[in-house]
Scaffold this motif. Structure first.
Motif, PDB file in Angstrom:
ATOM      1  N   LYS A 245       0.813  -1.219   0.000  1.00 27.50           N
ATOM      2  CA  LYS A 245       0.000   0.000   0.000  1.00 27.50           C
ATOM      3  C   LYS A 245       0.842   1.263   0.000  1.00 27.50           C
ATOM      4  O   LYS A 245       0.470   2.252  -0.615  1.00 27.50           O
ATOM      5  N   ARG A 290     -15.967   0.929   1.644  1.00 25.45           N
ATOM      6  CA  ARG A 290     -15.371  -0.096   0.779  1.00 25.45           C
ATOM      7  C   ARG A 290     -15.284  -1.391   1.570  1.00 25.45           C
ATOM      8  O   ARG A 290     -14.778  -1.398   2.691  1.00 25.45           O
ATOM      9  N   ASP A 292     -13.763  -5.094   1.755  1.00 21.15           N
ATOM     10  CA  ASP A 292     -12.703  -5.939   1.203  1.00 21.15           C
ATOM     11  C   ASP A 292     -13.124  -7.399   1.309  1.00 21.15           C
ATOM     12  O   ASP A 292     -13.552  -7.848   2.367  1.00 21.15           O
ATOM     13  N   GLU A 305     -12.884  -7.187   5.814  1.00 13.06           N
ATOM     14  CA  GLU A 305     -13.150  -6.048   6.699  1.00 13.06           C
ATOM     15  C   GLU A 305     -14.040  -5.044   5.982  1.00 13.06           C
ATOM     16  O   GLU A 305     -14.216  -5.100   4.763  1.00 13.06           O
ATOM     17  N   ASN A 307     -14.568  -0.926   5.472  1.00 13.75           N
ATOM     18  CA  ASN A 307     -13.879   0.356   5.638  1.00 13.75           C
ATOM     19  C   ASN A 307     -14.862   1.514   5.448  1.00 13.75           C
ATOM     20  O   ASN A 307     -15.192   1.859   4.315  1.00 13.75           O
TER      21      ASN A 307
END
Ligand SMILES: Nc1ncnc2c1ncn2[C@@H]1O[C@H](COP(=O)(O)OP(=O)(O)O)[C@@H](O)[C@H]1O
Ligand SMILES: [Mg+2]
Length: 349
Positions: A245, A290, A292, A305, A307
């Motif tokens: 990232k 978002r 995942d 998860e 977000n």
């Protein structure tokens, strides 16, 4: 309409850490351009875009100081806040507290409520809530404190995470353990380094999807984005690690390539939509989020998860999905801001 774009950039630690090595030292072929992002310039650009749309927008960096925010609030009296505060005094758990201030001041703001921010901050709580609603998530165990022996019945490989971080903090290229020796070492390391509970979960090999959801009362799913791991070398696990990232000097950064829209069978896509909306609602997300997910080799989707308030800069995942859905960057910002403005109209004072 006066819009305060509120964010907290007290440190530039990520940039500082990597600005010493030069691109010529790389021993792999970079895929992305190597540059150091400048978060402040990104907020400037958001303000500029909003001004072009006719909003009276200004940026406010709170620099880890609540007084900076309160003074500005009294002086400038913004009608609405575009909330970008993700951390306060290096503590990601205080993100929800900051949104609580907007609630107490009765000023409308973009994104999730303090409750959703706080719940999603805990990957452990999130998994508990999702599982109780029948949403699939990798099998997991949670350790509150270091132990001599970490008893578990999970299958290897196992991924180890600090329970209360995000943005892949603590999930670096060494996060996946293939046996007990590696697992114990990693759990002890996370306890020592992050001083918070540790979550371990079964590693799901397979494809990874980011599912963006947009909306307030009637949320909708945007085109799904996939992380392409096909060029990842064998010595690295297929994960979006901290290095992938944030570190343009690391090979993983160049071998985790987002593709939008992801191509998948209609049935899986419909399931991903359904799961994303369920998770968005279950966690109390709002405006934009978002989710995942991983798709296992036997075609089961697992939520990793949720977000709330993901990164909204132009080249980040959420905006990629917006662009794929036909929204320009400007129109995306406007759409999100208007959710907050609309709520403000019916907000009790
Ligand atoms: N159970 C899992 N199986 C496979 N990969 C995982 C799993 N959990 C996390 N990962 C990998 O680690 C990355 C970061 O984990 P995630 O839980 O999304 O935390 P973060 O909040 O740091 O993004 C994911 O994008 C994925 O690549
Ligand atoms: Mg993630």
């Amino acid at each position: 309409m006066k819009v305060a774009i509120v964010y907290n950039e007290a440190f530039h630690w990520i940039e500082d850490e990597y600005s010493t090595s030069a691109p010529k030292d790389l021993n792999f072929e970079p895929y992305f351009e190597i540059y150091h992002s400048d978060p402040i310039a990104e907020y400037d650009s958001i303000a500029e875009n909003l001004r072009k749309l006719g909003y009276d927008a200004y940026i406010l960096n709170i620099t880890d100081d609540i007084d900076v925010f309160l003074k500005d609030f009294k002086k400038n009296k913004p009608d609405v806040i575009f909330n970008f505060v993700e951390i306060y005094r290096e503590n990601a758990e205080l993100e929800s507290g900051f949104a609580g201030i907007y609630e107490l001041l009765r000023v409308p703001y973009t994104g999730a409520t303090p409750m959703a921010l706080a719940t999603c901050q805990s990957k452990y709580l999130t998994k508990g809530i999702l599982s109780s609603m029948g949403i699939n998530t990798p099998k997991f165990i949670y350790f509150k404190e270091p132990q001599k022996i970490y008893k578990h019945n999970l299958n290897y490989p196992i991924i180890v995470k600090p329970s209360l971080e995000d943005a892949s903090v603590g999930i670096d290229v060494g996060a996946v353990a293939i046996d007990y020796k590696q697992l114990k070492k990693r759990i002890d390391y996370i306890f020592a380094e992050f001083k918070q509970p540790v979550l371990i979960e079964e590693y799901i090999p397979g494809r990874e999807f980011n599912v963006a959801v947009l909306g307030d009362k009637r949320p909708k799913v945007l085109p799904i984005s996939e992380i392409d791991f096909s060029s990842m070398p064998d010595h690295l696990h297929n994960i979006v690690s901290f290095q992938a990232k944030w570190d343009p000097m690391h090979e993983a950064y160049h071998k985790t390539i987002p593709i939008c829209p992801a191509i998948m069978p209609n049935k899986i896509e419909a399931e991903a939509h359904d799961i994303a909306l369920k998770a968005f609602k279950a966690m109390g997300c709002r405006d934009y989020a978002r989710i995942d997910m991983r798709l296992s080799r036997d075609n089961k989707l697992y939520v990793l998860e949720v977000n709330p308030n993901p990164d909204l800069t132009e080249d980040a995942g959420f905006m990629r999905s917006m662009a794929c859905a036909g929204y320009s960057y400007k129109r995306s910002l406007k759409t999100i801001l208007e959710f907050a403005i609309k709520r403000g109209k019916t907000m009790p004072k």
